[in-house]
Design a protein around this motif. Structure first.
Motif, PDB file in Angstrom:
ATOM      1  N   HIS A  33      -2.321  -1.994 -11.794  1.00 10.91           N
ATOM      2  CA  HIS A  33      -3.225  -0.835 -11.821  1.00 10.91           C
ATOM      3  C   HIS A  33      -4.265  -1.001 -12.940  1.00 10.91           C
ATOM      4  CE1 HIS A  33      -4.556   3.323 -11.462  1.00 10.91           C
ATOM      5  NE2 HIS A  33      -4.418   3.445 -12.772  1.00 10.91           N
ATOM      6  N   ILE A  34      -3.818  -1.429 -14.106  1.00 11.20           N
ATOM      7  CA  ILE A  34      -4.728  -1.620 -15.247  1.00 11.20           C
ATOM      8  C   ILE A  34      -5.757  -2.711 -14.948  1.00 11.20           C
ATOM      9  CG2 ILE A  34      -4.859  -2.439 -17.637  1.00 11.20           C
ATOM     10  CD1 ILE A  34      -2.052  -1.140 -18.030  1.00 11.20           C
ATOM     11  N   VAL A  35      -5.266  -3.863 -14.482  1.00 14.27           N
ATOM     12  CA  VAL A  35      -6.156  -5.002 -14.262  1.00 14.27           C
ATOM     13  C   VAL A  35      -7.123  -4.732 -13.117  1.00 14.27           C
ATOM     14  CG1 VAL A  35      -6.266  -7.451 -13.663  1.00 14.27           C
ATOM     15  CG2 VAL A  35      -4.506  -6.631 -15.245  1.00 14.27           C
ATOM     16  N   ASN A  36      -6.619  -4.251 -11.999  1.00 18.48           N
ATOM     17  CA  ASN A  36      -7.506  -3.971 -10.867  1.00 18.48           C
ATOM     18  C   ASN A  36      -8.565  -2.943 -11.228  1.00 18.48           C
ATOM     19  OD1 ASN A  36      -6.147  -5.754  -9.242  1.00 18.48           O
ATOM     20  ND2 ASN A  36      -4.987  -4.207  -8.120  1.00 18.48           N
ATOM     21  N   GLY A  37      -8.167  -1.926 -11.973  1.00 23.07           N
ATOM     22  CA  GLY A  37      -9.126  -0.887 -12.350  1.00 23.07           C
ATOM     23  C   GLY A  37     -10.249  -1.419 -13.214  1.00 23.07           C
ATOM     24  N   ALA A  38      -9.952  -2.413 -14.046  1.00 25.51           N
ATOM     25  CA  ALA A  38     -10.977  -2.991 -14.908  1.00 25.51           C
ATOM     26  C   ALA A  38     -11.817  -4.039 -14.197  1.00 25.51           C
ATOM     27  CB  ALA A  38     -10.317  -3.612 -16.145  1.00 25.51           C
ATOM     28  N   VAL A  39     -11.190  -4.816 -13.311  1.00 26.69           N
ATOM     29  CA  VAL A  39     -11.842  -5.993 -12.737  1.00 26.69           C
ATOM     30  C   VAL A  39     -12.636  -5.698 -11.477  1.00 26.69           C
ATOM     31  CG1 VAL A  39     -11.356  -8.207 -11.602  1.00 26.69           C
ATOM     32  CG2 VAL A  39     -10.210  -7.627 -13.748  1.00 26.69           C
ATOM     33  N   GLN A  40     -12.054  -4.957 -10.534  1.00 26.58           N
ATOM     34  CA  GLN A  40     -12.667  -4.847  -9.217  1.00 26.58           C
ATOM     35  C   GLN A  40     -14.074  -4.250  -9.221  1.00 26.58           C
ATOM     36  OE1 GLN A  40      -9.893  -3.023  -6.488  1.00 26.58           O
ATOM     37  NE2 GLN A  40      -8.667  -4.885  -6.346  1.00 26.58           N
ATOM     38  N   PRO A  41     -14.367  -3.216 -10.021  1.00 25.06           N
ATOM     39  CA  PRO A  41     -15.746  -2.711 -10.021  1.00 25.06           C
ATOM     40  C   PRO A  41     -16.764  -3.766 -10.457  1.00 25.06           C
ATOM     41  CG  PRO A  41     -14.266  -1.125 -11.027  1.00 25.06           C
ATOM     42  CD  PRO A  41     -13.476  -2.379 -10.860  1.00 25.06           C
ATOM     43  N   VAL A  42     -16.384  -4.627 -11.388  1.00 23.03           N
ATOM     44  CA  VAL A  42     -17.297  -5.673 -11.865  1.00 23.03           C
ATOM     45  C   VAL A  42     -17.496  -6.743 -10.800  1.00 23.03           C
ATOM     46  CG1 VAL A  42     -17.643  -7.463 -13.612  1.00 23.03           C
ATOM     47  CG2 VAL A  42     -16.733  -5.227 -14.278  1.00 23.03           C
ATOM     48  N   LEU A  43     -16.410  -7.143 -10.134  1.00 20.99           N
ATOM     49  CA  LEU A  43     -16.536  -8.130  -9.064  1.00 20.99           C
ATOM     50  C   LEU A  43     -17.481  -7.645  -7.976  1.00 20.99           C
ATOM     51  CD1 LEU A  43     -12.826  -9.314  -8.580  1.00 20.99           C
ATOM     52  CD2 LEU A  43     -14.583 -10.292 -10.041  1.00 20.99           C
ATOM     53  N   GLU A  44     -17.360  -6.389  -7.614  1.00 15.82           N
ATOM     54  CA  GLU A  44     -18.201  -5.834  -6.564  1.00 15.82           C
ATOM     55  C   GLU A  44     -19.647  -5.679  -7.031  1.00 15.82           C
ATOM     56  OE1 GLU A  44     -16.281  -2.256  -5.304  1.00 15.82           O
ATOM     57  OE2 GLU A  44     -14.461  -3.299  -4.660  1.00 15.82           O
ATOM     58  N   ALA A  45     -19.839  -5.183  -8.261  1.00 14.50           N
ATOM     59  CA  ALA A  45     -21.195  -4.946  -8.758  1.00 14.50           C
ATOM     60  C   ALA A  45     -21.990  -6.238  -8.882  1.00 14.50           C
ATOM     61  CB  ALA A  45     -21.136  -4.231 -10.107  1.00 14.50           C
ATOM     62  N   HIS A  46     -21.306  -7.336  -9.235  1.00  7.59           N
ATOM     63  CA  HIS A  46     -22.008  -8.604  -9.476  1.00  7.59           C
ATOM     64  C   HIS A  46     -21.749  -9.647  -8.399  1.00  7.59           C
ATOM     65  CE1 HIS A  46     -23.431  -7.300 -13.410  1.00  7.59           C
ATOM     66  NE2 HIS A  46     -22.243  -6.751 -13.580  1.00  7.59           N
TER      67      HIS A  46
END
Length: 385
Positions: A33-46
């Motif tokens: 939950h912690i990792v996905n919450g931090a990582v996924q928005p950045v992967l999608e945005a960039h």
């Protein structure tokens, strides 16, 4: 490119055989939950095609795998995928030089010209190996001029260089500086840099999936990087590329390297001392303490200050330094970190030795460094809560 979402992001955990130091281990679900919450928005945005995040917590390893190593083949990015780590390679170069010192082949206080007679009589007679390794030689530039493409032009470049500052007084981040540092360290050991790295240092560290040149039989595990326009790319040859930005490795091997730096691997005494030398503080620029290859901060630190230490301002401009006399490890809890980029890859590593927490983020797109630092900061502060 397909959007990265929960259906395309794969997360798997792999545990070390050694038992954790504490009775309770983090729960997989909460970590995810912690990792996905931090990582996924950045992967999608960039529009990052693939990323692997590795965590070591009290000697226990976890991997979170997102997207693909190759858009063309659809091959997934995994903990065993080779990524280019760019300037994180400098931490390996620094370890090699520190190991050469421990083995008696050189001293970091030696002048640079001692190990390359062609430089005798140049301004490098006044510059120590340590100053090369900490970007404080006096103003060597970020990159070589375009015309420096062979050994003859390389020597001409260094012989004609005129320092802008007294050696040891200013930091200017520089591939020609740490590149020469690594080259001379390898010469002191009587081998080329590539040879001594791949036949000596990496095996001593137990890193079986870390290379300068990925062997032919493993090329299928080597991710493609991607440009801003989405074209596949891998790093191009350049002067001192091996020394400054040439390592290709996996998230699994990088976690092992961080664990070695945190004293969690069985190593020979000389190598353990060499790793400690790289984490010694030599001078300060703002909140950042310059190690050998590594950059170090007192922890906890505010996010804005950590971003300042990893900013373009610090990378591209000269800064007057405050010397630590004598050089010494920082007291108390520290954060050790390094960023790395090539044209198609973006990486970040950070570790908290006092908490036995380490983080590796390897991606096949050169997305913004502030985003990498924010992701890591969010994850690491959550783990400490």
């Amino acid at each position: 490119m397909a959007t990265l979402n929960k259906s395309t992001c794969i997360a798997t955990a792999f545990l070390m055989l050694a038992p954790p130091a504490h009775p309770a281990s983090p729960e997989r679900g909460s970590l995810e939950h912690i990792v996905n919450g931090a990582v996924q928005p950045v992967l999608e945005a960039h529009e990052v095609p693939g990323m692997v995040v590795g965590l070591t917590i009290d000697g226990e390893r976890y991997f979170f795998e997102y997207g693909v190593a190759s858009k063309e083949s659809g091959r997934r990015a995994t903990k065993d995928t080779f990524f280019e780590i760019g300037s994180i390679s400098k931490a390996f170069t620094a370890t090699l030089a520190a190991y050469a010192q421990e083995s008696g082949s050189l001293s970091l206080t030696d002048k640079a010209s001692r190990y390359l007679p062609a430089l005798e009589g140049s301004n490098l007679d006044r510059v120590s190996l340590l100053q090369l390794g900490t970007y404080s030689a006096g103003g060597l530039p970020l990159q070589f001029p375009d015309h420096v493409t062979d050994q003859e032009e390389l020597v001409k470049f260094y012989r004609s260089w005129r320092p802008e500052y007294e050696p040891g007084t200013h930091r200017l981040y520089s591939n020609p500086s740490i590149g020469l540092f690594g080259f001379l360290a390898a010469r002191s050991l009587g081998k080329s840099f590539d040879e001594v790295m791949e036949s000596l240092l990496l095996p001593k560290l137990g890193l079986e999936d870390t290379f300068i040149d990925v062997p032919d039989h493993r090329i299928g595990d080597y991710a493609f990087g991607y440009t801003k326009s989405g074209n596949p790319i891998r790093v191009s040859p350049g002067m001192f590329d091996s020394e400054a930005y040439g390592i290709k490795t996996t998230a699994a091997d990088m976690l092992q390297f961080l664990e070695a730096n945190m004293g969690q691997q069985e190593l020979e005494d000389d190598l353990s001392q060499a790793l400690a030398t790289t984490r010694t503080g030599y001078f300060k620029v703002g909140d950042m303490v310059q190690g050998l290859g590594w950059e170090i901060y007192q922890w906890p630190i505010e996010l804005d200050r950590l971003l300042d230490g990893n900013s373009a301002e610090l990378a591209f401009k000269p800064h007057k330094v405050t010397k630590l006399d004598p050089p010494k490890p920082l007291p108390g809890q520290i954060l050790v970190n390094k960023t790395g980029s090539t044209n198609g890859f973006g990486a970040y590593v950070a570790f908290l030795p006092g908490s036995r927490i380490g983080l590796v983020m390897l991606a096949n797109k050169n997305y913004p460094i502030p985003e990498r630092v924010r992701i890591a900061y969010e994850i690491m502060t959550a783990l400490e809560d």
